[in-house]
Design a protein around this motif. Structure first.
Motif, PDB file in Angstrom:
ATOM      1  N   PRO B  40       0.913  -1.180   0.025  1.00  0.00           N
ATOM      2  CA  PRO B  40       0.047   0.031  -0.186  1.00  0.00           C
ATOM      3  C   PRO B  40       0.739   1.359  -0.006  1.00  0.00           C
ATOM      4  O   PRO B  40       0.503   2.237  -0.986  1.00  0.00           O
ATOM      5  N   GLY B  41       1.971   1.211   0.860  1.00  0.00           N
ATOM      6  CA  GLY B  41       2.619   2.463   0.829  1.00  0.00           C
ATOM      7  C   GLY B  41       3.449   2.725  -0.397  1.00  0.00           C
ATOM      8  O   GLY B  41       3.803   3.774  -0.877  1.00  0.00           O
ATOM      9  N   LEU B  43       2.648   1.341  -3.270  1.00  0.00           N
ATOM     10  CA  LEU B  43       2.019   1.789  -4.333  1.00  0.00           C
ATOM     11  C   LEU B  43       1.493   3.517  -4.250  1.00  0.00           C
ATOM     12  O   LEU B  43       1.597   4.058  -5.115  1.00  0.00           O
ATOM     13  N   ARG B  44       1.330   4.011  -3.253  1.00  0.00           N
ATOM     14  CA  ARG B  44       0.818   5.326  -2.851  1.00  0.00           C
ATOM     15  C   ARG B  44       2.232   6.156  -3.281  1.00  0.00           C
ATOM     16  O   ARG B  44       1.986   7.168  -4.156  1.00  0.00           O
ATOM     17  N   VAL B  47       2.438   6.047  -7.016  1.00  0.00           N
ATOM     18  CA  VAL B  47       1.683   6.997  -7.741  1.00  0.00           C
ATOM     19  C   VAL B  47       1.930   8.415  -7.757  1.00  0.00           C
ATOM     20  O   VAL B  47       1.907   9.072  -8.788  1.00  0.00           O
ATOM     21  N   ARG B  48       2.425   8.965  -6.668  1.00  0.00           N
ATOM     22  CA  ARG B  48       2.892  10.323  -6.528  1.00  0.00           C
ATOM     23  C   ARG B  48       4.050  10.574  -7.647  1.00  0.00           C
ATOM     24  O   ARG B  48       4.202  11.672  -7.908  1.00  0.00           O
ATOM     25  N   GLU B  56       1.254   0.685 -10.766  1.00  0.00           N
ATOM     26  CA  GLU B  56       1.226  -0.692 -10.541  1.00  0.00           C
ATOM     27  C   GLU B  56       2.555  -1.463 -11.165  1.00  0.00           C
ATOM     28  O   GLU B  56       2.919  -2.333 -10.513  1.00  0.00           O
ATOM     29  N   ASP B  57       2.894  -0.886 -12.104  1.00  0.00           N
ATOM     30  CA  ASP B  57       4.024  -1.600 -12.880  1.00  0.00           C
ATOM     31  C   ASP B  57       5.087  -1.572 -12.151  1.00  0.00           C
ATOM     32  O   ASP B  57       5.982  -2.422 -12.030  1.00  0.00           O
ATOM     33  N   VAL B  59       5.558  -1.228  -9.070  1.00  0.00           N
ATOM     34  CA  VAL B  59       5.513  -1.913  -7.511  1.00  0.00           C
ATOM     35  C   VAL B  59       5.780  -3.380  -8.053  1.00  0.00           C
ATOM     36  O   VAL B  59       6.498  -4.140  -7.336  1.00  0.00           O
TER      37      VAL B  59
END
Lengths: 332, 186
Positions: B40-41, B43-44, B47-48, B56-57, B59
């Motif tokens: 979760p961290g 991915l966040r 994204v930023r 996603e890729d 991660v």
């Protein structure tokens, strides 16, 4: 006009990033309580942090699950391909080992083959005497040695499929049939040919072939002297077979005569030298004449004529001179 | 490789080092546990820094790299979080070229948002997003990791393999660029 900035403004950010030690941090915090500009800076930085954290995207559970699934699938595929790579590597190792074994076998076979070839090449061993003038030539199926002067010992071990081995001497050539022999040439003339093992054929144009076997020592006939030989006037000997035209003393002949076989390369020791030329001349003349007849019988007229010319040259006062002259002239 | 190993209940109490040791041994279930803890961290963060499309890729790539790097993880380190963020940040850095395209797309969107009607709807968060998009990947990464994920400058120095002075400089320039952006906007 802008108000002058606080000289300690930088400390606000430095304090946030941990660039100040404890004392400097405490002093900076005390200063910020009194300095409006530094307080604003601190508020701005805190606001930025809050804004960045608040701006963080909301947790997308679906995306997380989707990514988890994809990650684990890709990881499993990766592990599988690695396992296959490992299997492939084992096969490659096996193939490499097999290839190495084949290479070793091929190399060994090639080595054996090359050794055999080397032995094959060494089938002819020519050992020249001191001062011998000779040369060796290989052409196709013929191994030729030209001996111009001096002594040369030749050892040949040949099988039927090996090249012919021929030693050229001034008078002709000696073909080796697989033997050990020694030939000596002096002043452009072959003076001695001894055969230790096997058989050689001594070919001289116009004089027929001489087949010399082991234990035979051949020496040339002396030039006929002007005086008549003891054999002169004697009736010609007629033999059913061509007798040897040259003085040959083979071991077998000596045995029949109750003498010991002659060691190869040694001259007749017990026959008086002064009695030999005449007897030899007569025998040689007989041989040459009978060879001419043999050639005529076989219909080899040209060769017979050449042999006749050679006879006349060699035996100018020969017993069968008149008859041979006719043959040489082609009158017959 | 045993892809079907089941980690069971013990995974919840296992340290990151133990889980990573299992990952190194080919236990993909352990990789799932690690994912659940930190994805979760990550991915966040992705994204930023890299944009939602790429995140996603990124991660996925980070966790696949974990499989390769797991044997090298220091078992004395309590948490794998900085290590995982470092891997993710490195992947983002490696994909800078494709991220430039994301940045251009984002900036194009920002231009559209500057139309009068849309401008009224624009809030500080959108300004911040545009400001972040204008930062270089290196500055954005340091800023997000420091301000959002809470890593210290010393930790960032170790994670990103850069001197701490470089971390300070990047943070300072990133803040100043954002400040200028806000001043221009207002």
């Amino acid at each position: 006009m802008k108000a002058p900035r606080c000289a300690r403004l930088w400390e606000v950010e430095a304090a946030r990033d941990g660039r100040l030690d404890a004392a400097a941090l405490a002093a900076s915090q005390r200063h910020a309580l009194r300095c409006a500009e530094c307080a604003r800076e601190r508020d701005w930085l805190e606001g930025l942090t809050r804004g960045l954290r608040a701006g963080a995207p909301s947790q997308d559970e679906v995306a997380l699950r989707r990514t988890r699934q994809a990650t684990l699938e890709r990881a499993a595929a990766l592990a599988h391909s690695r396992a296959e790579e490992g299997l492939g590597a084992r096969w490659a190792l096996l193939a490499l080992a097999a290839g190495t074994a084949i290479a070793i076998v091929v190399t060994a076979v090639a080595l054996l083959w090359s050794q055999e070839r080397a032995q094959h090449a060494a089938l002819v061993v020519a050992t020249p005497g001191i001062g011998a003038k000779w040369s060796r030539h290989s052409a196709g199926n013929l191994e030729r040695i030209d001996l111009n002067d001096g002594a040369l010992s030749v050892r040949v071990r040949r099988s039927p499929h090996d090249p012919r081995v021929v030693v050229r001497v001034p008078e002709g050539e000696i073909e080796d049939l697989g033997t050990v022999f020694k030939v000596t040439v002096r002043r452009g003339r072959t003076v001695e040919l001894s055969v230790s093992q096997g058989v050689v054929v001594f070919r001289r144009p116009g004089q027929g072939d001489l087949r010399l076997s082991a234990g035979t020592l051949w020496t040339p006939v002396e030039e006929p002297r002007s005086a008549a030989t003891p054999m002169a006037g004697a009736p010609p000997k007629v033999a059913s077979a061509v007798p040897p035209p040259e003085p040959l003393r083979s071991g077998r002949a000596r045995a029949r005569a109750g003498k010991k076989p002659l060691a190869a390369g040694r001259a007749e020791p017990d026959e008086p030298a002064e009695t030999r030329p005449a007897a030899e001349d007569a025998t040689a003349e007989d041989g040459a004449y009978l060879q001419i007849l043999a050639l005529l019988r076989e219909g080899r007229t040209d060769e017979a004529r050449l042999a006749a010319v050679a006879y006349l040259k060699r035996f100018p006062t020969g017993f069968r001179r008149i008859e041979v002259e006719r043959i040489a002239d082609g009158a017959r | 490789v045993n892809a079907t190993k089941r980690s069971g209940a013990r995974t919840s109490s296992e340290t990151d080092a133990v889980i990573l040791a299992r990952v190194a041994g080919g236990d993909l279930a352990a990789l799932g546990v690690l994912y659940d803890r930190y994805a979760p961290g990550l991915l966040r963060f992705a994204v930023r820094v890299a944009g939602a499309e790429e995140a996603e890729d990124v991660v996925q790539a980070a966790f696949l790299r974990v499989i390769r790097l797991a044997p090298a993880f220091d078992p004395h380190v309590a948490s794998a979080r900085p290590w995982l963020f470092a891997i993710t940040a490195r992947i983002v850095q490696e994909r800078r070229r494709s991220l430039r395209r994301w940045r251009a797309a984002l900036l194009g969107l920002a231009q559209q948002q500057q139309r009068p009607q849309a401008r009224q709807l624009t809030d500080a968060r959108a300004d911040l997003t545009r400001g972040l998009a204008r930062l270089s990947v290196a500055k954005r990464t340091v800023l997000i990791l420091a301000e959002v994920e809470g890593f210290t400058c010393e930790e960032l120095s170790a994670m990103l393999s850069i001197p701490v002075g470089t971390v300070w400089t990047r943070l300072h320039h990133a803040r100043n660029e954002l400040r200028r952006r806000f001043e221009e906007e207002s």
